[in-house]
Design a protein around this motif. Structure first.
Motif, PDB file in Angstrom:
ATOM      1  N   THR A  29       0.153  56.436  40.618  1.00  0.00           N
ATOM      2  CA  THR A  29      -0.433  55.339  39.383  1.00  0.00           C
ATOM      3  C   THR A  29      -0.022  56.071  38.209  1.00  0.00           C
ATOM      4  OG1 THR A  29      -2.313  54.227  38.219  1.00  0.00           O
ATOM      5  CG2 THR A  29      -2.644  56.496  39.412  1.00  0.00           C
ATOM      6  N   GLU A  30       0.406  55.059  37.322  1.00  0.00           N
ATOM      7  CA  GLU A  30       0.622  55.811  35.779  1.00  0.00           C
ATOM      8  C   GLU A  30      -0.644  55.663  34.807  1.00  0.00           C
ATOM      9  OE1 GLU A  30       3.521  52.881  34.522  1.00  0.00           O
ATOM     10  OE2 GLU A  30       5.101  53.283  35.934  1.00  0.00           O
ATOM     11  N   GLN A  31      -1.610  55.390  35.351  1.00  0.00           N
ATOM     12  CA  GLN A  31      -2.899  55.367  34.515  1.00  0.00           C
ATOM     13  C   GLN A  31      -3.343  56.950  34.563  1.00  0.00           C
ATOM     14  OE1 GLN A  31      -5.761  52.380  35.505  1.00  0.00           O
ATOM     15  NE2 GLN A  31      -4.209  50.755  35.939  1.00  0.00           N
ATOM     16  N   SER A  35      -5.226  58.708  37.838  1.00  0.00           N
ATOM     17  CA  SER A  35      -4.289  59.841  38.396  1.00  0.00           C
ATOM     18  C   SER A  35      -5.256  61.098  38.637  1.00  0.00           C
ATOM     19  CB  SER A  35      -3.166  59.995  37.752  1.00  0.00           C
ATOM     20  OG  SER A  35      -2.412  61.058  38.223  1.00  0.00           O
ATOM     21  N   ASN A 216      -6.236  50.277  44.745  1.00  0.00           N
ATOM     22  CA  ASN A 216      -5.102  49.397  44.869  1.00  0.00           C
ATOM     23  C   ASN A 216      -5.585  48.102  44.163  1.00  0.00           C
ATOM     24  OD1 ASN A 216      -3.044  48.139  46.570  1.00  0.00           O
ATOM     25  ND2 ASN A 216      -4.883  46.550  47.091  1.00  0.00           N
ATOM     26  N   ARG A 218      -7.064  48.339  41.309  1.00  0.00           N
ATOM     27  CA  ARG A 218      -6.571  48.592  39.806  1.00  0.00           C
ATOM     28  C   ARG A 218      -5.030  48.656  39.685  1.00  0.00           C
ATOM     29  NH1 ARG A 218     -11.483  51.037  40.590  1.00  0.00           N
ATOM     30  NH2 ARG A 218     -12.630  51.490  38.585  1.00  0.00           N
ATOM     31  N   LEU A 219      -4.596  48.847  40.653  1.00  0.00           N
ATOM     32  CA  LEU A 219      -3.092  48.737  40.509  1.00  0.00           C
ATOM     33  C   LEU A 219      -2.432  47.231  40.512  1.00  0.00           C
ATOM     34  CD1 LEU A 219      -1.717  51.546  43.116  1.00  0.00           C
ATOM     35  CD2 LEU A 219      -1.817  51.633  40.719  1.00  0.00           C
ATOM     36  N   GLN A 222      -3.018  46.158  37.062  1.00  0.00           N
ATOM     37  CA  GLN A 222      -1.985  46.900  36.390  1.00  0.00           C
ATOM     38  C   GLN A 222      -0.796  45.678  36.569  1.00  0.00           C
ATOM     39  OE1 GLN A 222      -1.067  50.574  37.402  1.00  0.00           O
ATOM     40  NE2 GLN A 222       0.312  51.055  35.484  1.00  0.00           N
TER      41      GLN A 222
END
Length: 388
Positions: A29-31, A35, A216, A218-219, A222
């Motif tokens: 994840t980029e968050q 992460s 998942n 949250r992704l 996103q």
């Protein structure tokens, strides 16, 4: 009466931890916040996997090996509590979290090395009871403050409460009954042994499943947000703010929260562009966006409203909470200069704060927040002005 082998439960817990560790290792994840939480979950599962060593050790050494493994298991549960706080937007300072985690392990190892069997089972009961009850209370506070109950939140809260109740009963039994103590060191009523053993066995897999589902979700959010995002900063565009913001406004009538509206403007941003160039100005915009985003809860909407101006929609339980969030955002930008090869670029923000009312539209809420922002800009900048 159901009979269960606690050592087998330990082995299942250790093996399940390794499976969960492999599962979470595949999540990317980029968050930054998510992460960081995933990193804590991985360390927690690695600590819990130490229980597998018990089953692999010679029979005559199992009680002693278990003493070491229980210390790691205690640290693993403490890390789980820390990770769930991080995942839900409640931060623990890394030094505080690390110290508390190490204290849990050291207390259990000290009890094993220095105390009698009675003192050791008392130590296990006290330590695990404190950690599990603390985790259950914290998760309850998080769920209550969020003002909404998702299936994952409720499942996690129920599991945390069951785990805590289990250790409260065990602690009571330890303090009211005396030996003989079992070689697996979990001293409890006979009827509670299957529940406790299964709790240990299923905890890693249950945690991994909940975390995987939560991340998942949250992704997916996103990916949805990216379709409505600003290309430069990654924040929502004005179109995204209108679409998602209207939904948030519509939900407020069914929630036990109010909606705070923040308008944020970077002070003297034209001077940054004039002095360093527009390319560096774009980097500063991205830096400020990331600083603000990392210090907002997951249920907040952050949008680039135009130029160097941003807007935030945030469900809160009180006006004081909204004021606190706005001040925290202002402070983090002020205390987080943008690093360049030639030195730091320090920026500040002014913030206008308003609240949604039943008789107003989102556009009217934004206009009132913008008016308060105008007041903040003309009364000294680098400050929060709240209305309503």
């Amino acid at each position: 009466m159901l009979s269960i082998d606690v050592y087998t439960c330990y082995a299942v817990s250790g093996a399940g931890s390794l499976v969960g560790l492999g599962l979470l290792a595949m999540v990317r994840t980029e968050q930054a916040r998510v992460s960081y939480a995933l990193g804590l979950f991985r360390w927690a599962l690695l600590c819990l996997s130490a229980l597998l060593c018990v089953q692999l050790s010679p029979l005559n050494m199992r009680p002693e090996v278990l003493k070491g493994a229980i210390g790691f298991a205690g640290m693993g549960v403490a890390l789980l509590a820390w990770a769930f706080r991080q995942l839900n937007g409640r931060r623990t300072h890394p030094v505080v979290g690390l110290v508390l985690t190490l204290l849990v392990g050291l207390a259990l190892w000290a009890g094993a090395l220095l105390g009698s069997d009675s003192q050791y089972v008392h130590t296990i009961g006290v330590v695990f009871c404190l950690v599990s009850v603390g985790m259950a209370v914290d998760q309850g506070i998080i769920t209550w403050r969020n003002g909404k109950f998702t299936g994952g939140d409720l499942a996690l809260l129920v599991a945390a409460c069951e785990f805590a109740l289990n250790w409260v009963i065990l602690l009571y039994w330890v303090w009211t009954q005396s030996g003989p103590y079992p070689s697996h060191w979990l001293y409890m009523p006979e009827w509670l042994t299957p529940v406790t053993g299964l709790s240990f066995a299923l905890l890693p897999l249950a945690v991994s499943s909940v975390v995987f589902a939560s991340v998942n979700d949250r992704l997916m959010q996103q990916l949805r947000a990216r379709s409505l995002s600003d290309d430069l900063t990654g924040a929502l565009s004005r179109r995204g703010l209108r679409e998602l913001g209207e939904r948030m406004v519509a939900l407020q009538s069914t929630q036990a929260t109010m909606l705070a509206v923040l308008m944020i403007d970077i002070d003297f941003f034209k001077d940054v562009n004039d002095r360093y160039g527009h390319a560096m100005g774009d980097d500063v915009l991205r830096h400020v966006t990331n600083s603000v985003r990392d210090h907002l809860r997951e249920d907040a909407l952050l949008a680039r409203y135009g130029g160097e101006e941003f807007s935030v929609l945030l469900p809160v339980r009180s006006r004081l909470e909204a004021q606190s969030v706005a001040e925290r955002v202002r402070e983090i930008v002020e205390l987080s200069p943008f690093e360049t090869p030639t030195g730091e670029i320090r920026v500040t923000v002014s913030i206008g704060l308003a609240f949604h009312r039943e008789d107003t539209t989102l556009e009217e809420d934004l206009a009132r927040a913008d008016a308060h922002l105008y007041q903040a800009k003309h009364t000294g900048r680098n400050r929060v002005v709240a209305g309503d």
